[in-house]
Scaffold this motif. Sequence first.
Motif, mmCIF file in Angstrom:
data_model
loop_
_atom_site.group_PDB
_atom_site.id
_atom_site.type_symbol
_atom_site.label_atom_id
_atom_site.label_comp_id
_atom_site.label_asym_id
_atom_site.label_seq_id
_atom_site.Cartn_x
_atom_site.Cartn_y
_atom_site.Cartn_z
ATOM 1 N N ALA A 50 0.668 -1.055 -0.009
ATOM 2 C CA ALA A 50 -0.002 0.195 -0.021
ATOM 3 C C ALA A 50 0.822 1.148 -0.058
ATOM 4 O O ALA A 50 1.722 1.270 0.866
ATOM 5 C CB ALA A 50 -0.926 0.095 1.079
ATOM 6 N N THR A 51 0.677 2.053 -0.907
ATOM 7 C CA THR A 51 1.562 3.298 -1.004
ATOM 8 C C THR A 51 0.699 4.489 -1.131
ATOM 9 O O THR A 51 -0.647 4.343 -1.507
ATOM 10 C CB THR A 51 2.573 3.363 -2.044
ATOM 11 N N ALA A 52 0.993 5.701 -0.774
ATOM 12 C CA ALA A 52 0.029 6.954 -0.856
ATOM 13 C C ALA A 52 0.245 7.483 -2.181
ATOM 14 O O ALA A 52 1.252 8.449 -2.403
ATOM 15 C CB ALA A 52 0.558 7.690 0.151
ATOM 16 N N THR A 53 -0.099 6.657 -3.300
ATOM 17 C CA THR A 53 -0.181 7.531 -4.907
ATOM 18 C C THR A 53 -1.450 8.397 -5.124
ATOM 19 O O THR A 53 -2.340 8.265 -4.569
ATOM 20 C CB THR A 53 0.107 6.219 -5.737
ATOM 21 N N ALA A 54 -1.012 9.302 -5.979
ATOM 22 C CA ALA A 54 -2.229 10.145 -6.271
ATOM 23 C C ALA A 54 -3.095 9.437 -7.138
ATOM 24 O O ALA A 54 -2.858 8.408 -7.976
ATOM 25 C CB ALA A 54 -1.742 11.194 -7.171
ATOM 26 N N PRO A 55 -4.392 9.812 -7.067
ATOM 27 C CA PRO A 55 -5.365 9.075 -7.826
ATOM 28 C C PRO A 55 -5.082 9.367 -9.466
ATOM 29 O O PRO A 55 -4.548 10.361 -9.714
ATOM 30 C CB PRO A 55 -6.753 9.658 -7.457
ATOM 31 N N GLY A 56 -5.478 8.433 -10.124
ATOM 32 C CA GLY A 56 -5.430 8.488 -11.553
ATOM 33 C C GLY A 56 -4.344 7.616 -12.202
ATOM 34 O O GLY A 56 -3.806 6.793 -11.405
ATOM 35 N N GLU A 68 0.822 11.465 -20.714
ATOM 36 C CA GLU A 68 0.272 12.646 -20.630
ATOM 37 C C GLU A 68 -1.095 12.532 -21.295
ATOM 38 O O GLU A 68 -2.138 13.067 -20.746
ATOM 39 C CB GLU A 68 1.235 13.588 -21.371
ATOM 40 N N LYS A 69 -1.674 11.739 -22.255
ATOM 41 C CA LYS A 69 -2.712 11.545 -22.688
ATOM 42 C C LYS A 69 -3.706 10.964 -21.621
ATOM 43 O O LYS A 69 -4.947 11.375 -21.640
ATOM 44 C CB LYS A 69 -2.852 10.637 -24.130
ATOM 45 N N ALA A 70 -3.195 9.782 -21.133
ATOM 46 C CA ALA A 70 -4.026 9.293 -19.906
ATOM 47 C C ALA A 70 -4.391 10.256 -18.802
ATOM 48 O O ALA A 70 -5.717 10.498 -18.359
ATOM 49 C CB ALA A 70 -3.263 8.014 -19.444
ATOM 50 N N PHE A 88 -8.074 11.619 -17.589
ATOM 51 C CA PHE A 88 -8.522 11.555 -16.263
ATOM 52 C C PHE A 88 -8.857 12.839 -15.625
ATOM 53 O O PHE A 88 -9.937 13.073 -15.215
ATOM 54 C CB PHE A 88 -7.282 10.849 -15.547
ATOM 55 N N GLU A 89 -8.290 14.025 -16.022
ATOM 56 C CA GLU A 89 -8.415 15.168 -15.501
ATOM 57 C C GLU A 89 -9.798 15.720 -16.297
ATOM 58 O O GLU A 89 -10.447 16.357 -15.542
ATOM 59 C CB GLU A 89 -7.234 16.186 -15.642
ATOM 60 N N GLY A 90 -10.146 15.334 -17.199
ATOM 61 C CA GLY A 90 -11.273 15.776 -18.156
ATOM 62 C C GLY A 90 -11.136 17.204 -18.315
ATOM 63 O O GLY A 90 -10.329 18.016 -18.110
ATOM 64 N N PRO A 91 -12.194 17.781 -19.264
ATOM 65 C CA PRO A 91 -12.130 18.966 -19.485
ATOM 66 C C PRO A 91 -12.649 20.209 -18.535
ATOM 67 O O PRO A 91 -11.770 21.266 -18.477
ATOM 68 C CB PRO A 91 -13.447 19.250 -20.564
ATOM 69 N N SER A 92 -13.206 19.749 -17.526
ATOM 70 C CA SER A 92 -13.144 20.452 -16.301
ATOM 71 C C SER A 92 -12.745 19.990 -15.005
ATOM 72 O O SER A 92 -13.578 19.178 -14.404
ATOM 73 C CB SER A 92 -14.662 20.841 -16.071
ATOM 74 N N SER A 93 -11.553 19.991 -14.772
ATOM 75 C CA SER A 93 -10.752 19.259 -13.712
ATOM 76 C C SER A 93 -11.324 19.996 -12.416
ATOM 77 O O SER A 93 -11.667 21.084 -12.198
ATOM 78 C CB SER A 93 -9.419 19.063 -13.568
ATOM 79 N N PRO A 94 -11.532 19.107 -11.331
ATOM 80 C CA PRO A 94 -12.127 19.813 -10.253
ATOM 81 C C PRO A 94 -11.000 20.565 -9.426
ATOM 82 O O PRO A 94 -9.784 20.232 -9.532
ATOM 83 C CB PRO A 94 -11.910 18.603 -9.036
#
Length: 162
Positions: free
Chosen positions: A13-19, A147-149, A153-159
């Motif tokens: 288990a590691t603390a990785t960023a989502p995505g 970078e494409k992925a 993931f971030e989409g056109p309107s990232s939070p």
Amino acid sequence: MSENSAAPGTPPATATAPGPQPEPIRFFGTTWVDHDGGYGLRRAGVAVGSLAAAVAACFVLRFAYEGLEIAEVGGFVGVLVIAMFSICSAIAFRKTWEGFGARPGDPSREDALRGLKSIGFIGSLLAYFVRSLTEAPGEKLRRTEYEKARAQFEGPSSPGSS
């Protein structure tokens, strides 16, 4: 009792960023993403190592050719051996170089070429050497995919963006 109580085969288990996560590259891991963790030294090591291995392989092939001369098998066999290693090395260089820029389209074709690439291993080593002078072998392909992925993931309107 050990500190690792996870089941065997379970990644730690590691603390990785989502995505999406970057794909590791042989000898570089994921240091290619930010060019950290000794990336420059690794590139230099891959360049020197692949060139040294190619030179050593050429000496081994030279000794093998001298063995054919001592055995007096004839000039025709010598020409065939030289032609075989030259052609296989050229094909292996080309296929290895293409593999740095694009994923193979037909895996069964790549499996069929495995023996030929094994004979022409000097070409593959030289492709690694030349590519490592500018980047980690395969870095451009993996960076483009990563970078494409990330963009998908971030989409056109990232939070969090205004």
